[in-house]
Scaffold this active site. Structure first.
Site, PDB file in Angstrom:
ATOM      1  N   ARG A 251       0.743  -1.248  -0.049  1.00  0.00           N
ATOM      2  CA  ARG A 251      -0.036   0.060  -0.045  1.00  0.00           C
ATOM      3  C   ARG A 251       0.768   1.188  -0.019  1.00  0.00           C
ATOM      4  O   ARG A 251       1.408   1.621   0.993  1.00  0.00           O
ATOM      5  CB  ARG A 251      -0.877  -0.055   1.234  1.00  0.00           C
ATOM      6  CG  ARG A 251      -1.600   1.316   1.475  1.00  0.00           C
ATOM      7  CD  ARG A 251      -2.712   1.131   2.543  1.00  0.00           C
ATOM      8  NE  ARG A 251      -2.332   0.689   4.033  1.00  0.00           N
ATOM      9  CZ  ARG A 251      -1.683   1.431   4.642  1.00  0.00           C
ATOM     10  NH1 ARG A 251      -1.557   2.660   4.430  1.00  0.00           N
ATOM     11  NH2 ARG A 251      -1.383   1.058   6.006  1.00  0.00           N
ATOM     12  N   HIS A 255      -3.901   4.270   4.628  1.00  0.00           N
ATOM     13  CA  HIS A 255      -4.835   3.400   4.584  1.00  0.00           C
ATOM     14  C   HIS A 255      -6.140   4.031   4.149  1.00  0.00           C
ATOM     15  O   HIS A 255      -6.957   3.453   3.370  1.00  0.00           O
ATOM     16  CB  HIS A 255      -5.125   3.023   6.071  1.00  0.00           C
ATOM     17  CG  HIS A 255      -6.081   1.925   6.466  1.00  0.00           C
ATOM     18  ND1 HIS A 255      -6.219   0.733   6.021  1.00  0.00           N
ATOM     19  CD2 HIS A 255      -7.231   2.267   7.035  1.00  0.00           C
ATOM     20  CE1 HIS A 255      -7.189   0.323   6.398  1.00  0.00           C
ATOM     21  NE2 HIS A 255      -8.097   0.920   6.969  1.00  0.00           N
ATOM     22  N   TYR A 264       4.202   5.916  10.777  1.00  0.00           N
ATOM     23  CA  TYR A 264       4.342   4.474  11.207  1.00  0.00           C
ATOM     24  C   TYR A 264       5.189   3.820  10.300  1.00  0.00           C
ATOM     25  O   TYR A 264       5.383   2.606  10.638  1.00  0.00           O
ATOM     26  CB  TYR A 264       3.150   3.641  11.575  1.00  0.00           C
ATOM     27  CG  TYR A 264       2.322   3.857  10.289  1.00  0.00           C
ATOM     28  CD1 TYR A 264       2.007   2.891   9.275  1.00  0.00           C
ATOM     29  CD2 TYR A 264       0.889   4.645  10.588  1.00  0.00           C
ATOM     30  CE1 TYR A 264       1.221   2.976   8.313  1.00  0.00           C
ATOM     31  CE2 TYR A 264       0.139   4.565   9.480  1.00  0.00           C
ATOM     32  CZ  TYR A 264       0.345   3.730   8.359  1.00  0.00           C
ATOM     33  OH  TYR A 264      -0.706   3.664   7.234  1.00  0.00           O
TER      34      TYR A 264
END
Length: 367
Positions: A251, A255, A264
């Site tokens: 990805r 998200h 993160y």
């Protein structure tokens, strides 16, 4: 575990003993079409992301980086195979023929679902993580009882493999030999949790414990994904039961547009996966093999722009819904609690000076 591949990250075609036979019929036009599909859905994704940033959509789940996994898988299916997606398979919906207005309505908040499932043989987006696998398994069990040769495919992410629903689905599918493909797009992150924290072994390796084969495929290789899903579809159609495919991809975006992935994950990780970009590798392969020239690329880019323009226009022109429509399609039959809620909400709107639209809904009649 072997990760199966047919086109390397630098655009070279390689042999694979299992997958080669499932793409022996793929001609030059089909290869270009696979590339075109990926270019178009990336453009759709970019336009929808821009619309959200401009306040035209409430939210959008980007698919950037997962184009090969979505295109390769959907183009391996027959039209009457039924798809059970997550909320991210907007590229799959495009290939199935869902209208742009139907794709965007749920994200703009003008309707509580997406397209008509029976028009495109694809269930509407499922937000609850993993629950679509239950639906696919139930559908597949029904196909067995009815003696049909079609199949069901459930899309899921790596994070969903930690959900109980997914485990129960695979147990039932294997027990009853349901014609179901569990297609896991391992994009490395379940929101902010890395896949290595969820599983210390390849996700496809878990399949054997449920009594089904598991296959790990390069999810950024559209040709390999196509072959892998054809392999699983062949098993399903011949009565061999379910299969689990782990498409290893990444990805590259957030998200959802409410997420900040820089909190993160590091820049080096994004750069590493950027070198494996599914569109770049396919373009390189097609160019180097003489299957793609400048004119063809220009035509594909023009089509992508046209689809994006259609998407933007469809989004902006979506009409606001009747406030009372929230009560429609909740139950098949009348429900006294729902009707009471409808009556109270109608009175509330009237108190605000907003007349509910439609005589049946305004009077609290059955939808």
């Amino acid at each position: 575990m072997i990760m199966h591949q047919l086109i390397t990250a630098d655009g070279n075609r390689v042999a694979d003993g299992l997958l080669d036979g499932f793409v022996s019929d793929i001609d030059d036009e089909t290869l270009r079409n696979l590339y075109e599909d990926m270019v178009v859905i990336r453009r759709i994704d970019a336009e929808a992301t821009a619309l959200q940033r401009q306040g035209q959509l409430a939210l959008w789940p980007p698919l950037l980086g997962q184009e090969a996994a979505q295109i390769g898988s959907v183009r391996a299916l027959d039209d009457d195979d039924f798809i059970f997606p997550t909320y991210r398979e907007n590229g799959v919906a495009y290939c199935r023929g869902a209208k742009m207005s139907d794709v965007l309505g749920v994200w703009r908040g003008t309707w509580n679902t997406g397209w008509d499932p029976y028009e495109v043989n694809m269930a509407t987006p499922q937000i609850i993580i993993g629950s679509q696998t239950l639906h696919a398994t139930g559908y597949g069990m029904g196909l067995v009882l009815e003696g049909k040769e079609t199949l069901a495919i459930a899309y899921l992410g790596d994070g969903a493999t930690s959900q109980g629903d997914v485990h129960e689905s695979m147990v039932f599918a294997a027990t009853f030999q349901a014609p179901v493909i569990f297609f896991c797009q391992n994009n490395q992150w379940a929101i902010s949790e890395p896949v290595g924290l969820q599983s210390h072994v390849p996700l496809a390796g878990r399949a054997a414990g449920y009594g089904m084969p598991g296959l790990q495929v390069d999810g950024n290789d559209v040709l390999a994904v196509l072959a892998a899903v054809r392999w699983a579809a062949d098993r399903a159609r011949t009565g061999s039961g379910p299969s689990f495919i782990e498409a290893v991809t990444y990805r590259m975006g957030a998200h959802t547009t409410a997420d900040d992935p820089t909190r993160y994950r590091g820049v080096t990780e994004l750069e590493e996966w950027g070198a494996k970009d599914p569109i770049t590798r396919m373009r390189t392969f097609l160019r180097n093999s003489g299957r793609l020239d400048g004119a063809a690329e220009s035509a594909i880019a023009a089509k992508a722009d046209a689809v994006a323009a259609e998407l933007r226009q469809a989004c902006i022109n979506l009409p606001d819904p009747d406030p009372m429509s929230v009560f429609e399609n909740v139950y098949v039959d009348g429900n006294p609690i729902l009707e009471l809620q409808r009556k109270h909400y109608g009175a509330y709107l009237s108190a605000l000076g907003e007349q509910p639209v439609g005589s049946a809904t305004a009077q609290g009649g059955a939808s």
